[in-house]
Design an enzyme around this catalytic site. Structure first.
Site, PDB file in Angstrom:
ATOM      1  CE  LYS A  67      -4.098   1.971   0.750  1.00 11.74           C
ATOM      2  NZ  LYS A  67      -3.765   2.801  -0.428  1.00 11.74           N
ATOM      3  CE  LYS A 103       4.821   7.896  -1.426  1.00 13.87           C
ATOM      4  NZ  LYS A 103       4.188   8.077  -0.100  1.00 13.87           N
TER       5      LYS A 103
HETATM    6  N1  GLU Z   1       0.599   8.981   0.401  1.00 11.28           N
HETATM    7  C1  GLU Z   1       0.128   8.834   1.740  1.00 11.28           C
HETATM    8  C2  GLU Z   1       1.279   8.472   2.673  1.00 11.28           C
HETATM    9  O1  GLU Z   1       2.430   8.749   2.386  1.00 11.28           O
HETATM   10  C3  GLU Z   1      -1.068   7.899   1.838  1.00 11.28           C
HETATM   11  C4  GLU Z   1      -0.835   6.494   1.406  1.00 11.28           C
HETATM   12  C5  GLU Z   1      -2.102   5.658   1.353  1.00 11.28           C
HETATM   13  O2  GLU Z   1      -3.159   6.151   1.726  1.00 11.28           O
HETATM   14  O3  GLU Z   1      -1.990   4.515   0.914  1.00 11.28           O
HETATM   15  O4  GLU Z   1       1.066   7.982   3.748  1.00 11.28           O
END
Ligand code: GLU
Length: 415
Positions: A67, A103
């Site tokens: 995720k 990511k």
């Molecule tokens: N981009 C956000 C973070 O760095 C959210 C990631 C997500 O919701 O999966 O935590």
């Protein structure tokens, strides 16, 4: 010169020293599970073609499907994406979510794109990485430079490719397309929940002065939440400049100025002056919220900080060298993998709702987020106290202990 990835891994290695682990677990975590790179050629509005470099890194899936957000930014590169994916791995583990970390990113200045070009690029990203992502494999979300519109296009493209509507492939969608209520301000609210919960321990009082570096989604929501609670916002910055109001901003005016484009529009209002962007850190205040990008506080400017508490709403805003300086100055840092984890926590709620075909009320989301943030903040504080380590190291210790438990349960065949 250490890269962001080196710095992130270093924090995990440091945490491992406080746990009695099979060294094989840490060894495994020194490399990403899967790193994919692609080129995304886009037909621009003027008829020309431009090719953009894109990445998706699935760092570790011991705890579940991976995720993490997708970033559109001109500085995106493989090292940064991998570092942020490792941070996501730790973040999901700190929050006890059934997710590993990932990511993605595209090297592009999103402000240079028209709406149609943004849509083409978002859809092209999904076509390139459709074999990598999936509701049980890897679930993207927004990050710097992307938003709910991006997520909507990506969900739609993925659904077309697999031939069925698949909302759970991505989170941070518009509510109209299966997004969760409360996802928009979740990153800031999670940090706010911790601040409220630990206010006494942190010595925070009503009227405490707050400076905010970065006035995007997270920074703006943070300003709103803490201002409503009696804190005074005394300085804010965005990529265009910084403004200082020693007596505190009128939050309504500040948000209106941002809506018209930039916070420096506030300069010239009564009691507000423009300051150079790099002076924001040195502004007299009790709380410094870092909501811009990584490596903003480094050994060259850490000493100028006057705040007693730093809240990391961005990922990796403080370098390890600056950590040392700030520790010697007794500045408490609420570390990114806990402080900004409200975003991914509500992303998890969204994924659960999508899979169940359910919708939760805003009150349900807020209550569950608060419970999760307080529970894990308590766990981090307990480790910090027991082992006499910083909150950052404690958060990594907590994360690593959970990842290691999953690796252990998966068995030796996985090595
Ligand atoms: N981009 C956000 C973070 O760095 C959210 C990631 C997500 O919701 O999966 O935590």
């Amino acid at each position: 010169m250490f890269t962001l990835f080196d710095n992130t891994l270093k924090r995990l290695i440091e945490a491992a020293e406080h746990l009695d682990l099979d060294p094989g677990f840490l060894e495994k975590l020194k490399n990403a599970l899967e790193m994919t790179q692609a080129r995304l050629p886009i037909r621009m509005d003027d008829g020309s073609t431009k090719s953009f470099l894109a990445f998706r890194c699935r760092y570790d899936d011991s705890l579940g499907p991976t995720k993490g957000g997708i970033r559109f930014h001109q500085q995106v590169n493989g090292d940064e994406v991998m570092a942020l994916a490792l941070m996501m791995t730790s973040k999901c583990a700190v929050m006890d979510l059934p997710f590993g970390g990932a990511k993605g990113g595209v090297k592009v200045d999103p402000h240079s794109l028209s709406n149609m070009e943004h849509e083409s690029l978002s859809r092209a990203y999904v076509r390139a990485f459709a074999h990598v992502i999936g509701p049980d494999r890897d679930i993207p979300a927004p990050d710097v430079g992307t938003n709910e519109k991006t997520m909507a296009w990506m969900m739609d493209e993925y659904s077309t490719i697999v031939g069925k509507r698949t909302p759970a492939v991505i989170t941070g969608k518009p509510v109209a397309l299966g997004g969760s209520l409360g996802r928009d301000d979740a990153t800031a609210r999670g940090a706010y929940n911790i601040i409220q919960h630990k206010a006494r321990t942190l010595g925070l009082k009503r009227g405490a002065r707050v400076a905010i570096q970065g006035f995007g989604n997270a920074g703006m929501h943070m300003a709103q939440l803490v201002a409503a609670d009696g804190y005074k916002i005394v300085a804010v910055s965005d990529s265009k400049g910084a403004v200082h109001a020693p007596a505190g901003f009128d939050i309504g005016e500040l948000l209106a100025a941002k809506r018209c484009g930039r916070v420096i529009n506030m300069a010239g209002s009564a009691g507000v002056s423009e300051i150079p962007g790099d002076e924001l850190l040195a502004v007299d205040c009790e709380v410094l919220v870092l909501a811009a990008l990584e490596n903003m506080v480094h050994k060259g400017n850490a000493e100028s900080i006057t705040a007693r508490l730093i809240v990391e709403l961005a990922n990796g805003p403080v370098t390890p060298e600056a950590d040392e300086v700030l520790k010697a100055m007794n500045v408490v840092i609420l570390p990114d993998i806990l402080a900004n984890a409200g975003g991914v926590t509500v992303s998890y709620f969204e994924w659960v709702q999508n899979r169940e075909g359910d919708r939760w009320t805003l009150d349900q989301v807020h209550a569950r987020l608060k419970t999760a943030m307080e529970r894990e903040a308590d766990a981090v504080w307990t480790y910090a106290r027991e082992k006499n380590i910083t909150l950052r190291t404690a958060a990594y210790v907590l994360a690593l202990s959970r990842i290691a438990a999953a690796m252990e349960a998966l068995g030796t065949d996985k090595f």
